[in-house]
Scaffold this motif. Sequence first.
Motif, PDB file in Angstrom:
ATOM      1  N   LEU A 211       0.859  -1.181   0.000  1.00 54.51           N
ATOM      2  CA  LEU A 211       0.000   0.000   0.000  1.00 54.51           C
ATOM      3  C   LEU A 211       0.895   1.230   0.000  1.00 54.51           C
ATOM      4  N   ILE A 212       0.549   2.220  -0.848  1.00 54.94           N
ATOM      5  CA  ILE A 212       1.316   3.456  -0.914  1.00 54.94           C
ATOM      6  C   ILE A 212       0.487   4.580  -0.295  1.00 54.94           C
ATOM      7  N   THR A 213       1.058   5.245   0.691  1.00 54.76           N
ATOM      8  CA  THR A 213       0.390   6.357   1.360  1.00 54.76           C
ATOM      9  C   THR A 213       0.409   7.588   0.462  1.00 54.76           C
ATOM     10  N   LEU A 231      13.967   3.722 -10.861  1.00 56.09           N
ATOM     11  CA  LEU A 231      12.559   3.891 -10.540  1.00 56.09           C
ATOM     12  C   LEU A 231      12.375   4.253  -9.075  1.00 56.09           C
ATOM     13  N   GLY A 232      11.265   4.921  -8.789  1.00 60.20           N
ATOM     14  CA  GLY A 232      10.918   5.254  -7.421  1.00 60.20           C
ATOM     15  C   GLY A 232       9.635   4.564  -6.990  1.00 60.20           C
ATOM     16  N   ILE A 233       9.057   5.049  -5.909  1.00 54.01           N
ATOM     17  CA  ILE A 233       7.832   4.463  -5.358  1.00 54.01           C
ATOM     18  C   ILE A 233       6.666   4.603  -6.326  1.00 54.01           C
ATOM     19  N   ALA A 237       4.464   1.461  -7.855  1.00 51.38           N
ATOM     20  CA  ALA A 237       3.010   1.325  -7.705  1.00 51.38           C
ATOM     21  C   ALA A 237       2.350   0.950  -9.022  1.00 51.38           C
ATOM     22  N   TYR A 238       2.839   1.521 -10.113  1.00 50.18           N
ATOM     23  CA  TYR A 238       2.267   1.212 -11.417  1.00 50.18           C
ATOM     24  C   TYR A 238       2.760  -0.131 -11.949  1.00 50.18           C
ATOM     25  N   ASP A 241       0.623  -4.833 -10.031  1.00 49.35           N
ATOM     26  CA  ASP A 241      -0.842  -4.766  -9.966  1.00 49.35           C
ATOM     27  C   ASP A 241      -1.374  -4.977  -8.555  1.00 49.35           C
ATOM     28  N   ASP A 242      -0.627  -5.679  -7.708  1.00 54.14           N
ATOM     29  CA  ASP A 242      -1.130  -5.967  -6.361  1.00 54.14           C
ATOM     30  C   ASP A 242      -0.768  -4.890  -5.347  1.00 54.14           C
ATOM     31  N   ILE A 243      -0.231  -3.766  -5.800  1.00 51.98           N
ATOM     32  CA  ILE A 243      -0.006  -2.618  -4.926  1.00 51.98           C
ATOM     33  C   ILE A 243      -1.204  -1.678  -5.036  1.00 51.98           C
ATOM     34  N   SER A 244      -1.768  -1.308  -3.903  1.00 51.09           N
ATOM     35  CA  SER A 244      -2.865  -0.341  -3.869  1.00 51.09           C
ATOM     36  C   SER A 244      -2.317   1.036  -3.494  1.00 51.09           C
TER      37      SER A 244
END
Length: 387
Positions: A211-213, A231-233, A237-238, A241-244
């Motif tokens: 999860l990204i705040t 790359l960064g956070i 995230a992109y 696919d399983d990162i919200s």
Amino acid sequence: MTTKITNGKVILRDSVIQADVYFEGGKITAVTTDSLPFDECIDANENYVSPGFIDIHVHGGAGFEYIDATEEAIIGATNVHAIHGTTTIFPTLSAATTEVMEQALAALEKYQSSPKIIANIGGVHLEGPYFSPAQSGAQETDKMRAPQKEEYMHIINRYGKLVSRWSYAPEIDEGVEFTKALKQHGIVAAAGHTDAKYDEFKPAYENGCKLITHLYSCTSTITREQGFRKLGIIEAAYLHDDISVETIADGCHLPPELLKLIYKLKGSDAMCLVTDSIRYGSMTTEDVASCKVKERYVIEDGVAKLPDRTAFAGSIATTDVLVRTCVKKADISLCEAVKMMTYVPAKLMKLNTKGSLESGFDADILIFDDNINMKKVIVGGKVCKAL
């Protein structure tokens, strides 16, 4: 006693239908076009009937913040968001000393079940103090530090049933020990206020940090080292696919075009709307002037600004604003916007009986008009009298 909500446009997870909603004893018993027995009826007057909104990131409102650690602050901040549609709230504490964090946690533990509180308190979100000063945002850099095992294990052991989520910078978690501790104790790990490169984030991701705040707010992006791009956070995230991702969808922190981009790339299943509201949530400049606190911000354009208007001081959004912004400005359908304000946060925070209008789910229900103005707020089957 069974209550029936009739004459409404019912928002389901993937459609809007004409149906009646029945609830009894705090639980939804049916969503149907069939005529069933009931004791009392609520006429929705052709307005929308929606699951209650769930805000998993909110610091305060109405002049209060949860860090104030008083009964008045907890009730005041929670209730102002409730009348705007938030039926489940996750009080959020910014980076602070251990003493201040514990005072706030103790107060939340003590008052979370107060009968004066309208909304459900789903758990506490600790936003810090394990952050990167390079991505401090509005947080105080002198309160930031690397994870300290003695400190975080003390908090987990003492308040583990209350703390449901912890945001931190993965790049300063040596040996991924903190991430592993969160996973072991069932606390949702979220990357926030982080300057991590992808390779620094990857071990945390592999150990459950998905999860990204508040995406794009204090989150790292592509950099170059001797010509090579890292790359960064944001890109992580992109990529997965399983990162919200959380999105402060007030139309200010993230302009409508950026909301469209996030929605296009992540989709509604992985995009969660949050207010990240500070003390001045729902307030005007005149309201701020009357507050007995040191900050003196300018409230305009739907956001709190520093007095010289050089930067944002924080969000003043309520959850109805987020849904309205997505629908009216970002061209996201009402059904999808509501899903990102209900079902998605419920899934992220493991609230198995919230976030959807289904039989057996909690009777946290909203009735609102075409402009997302609240007509009724129902929490656990009880109609909020504040509207």
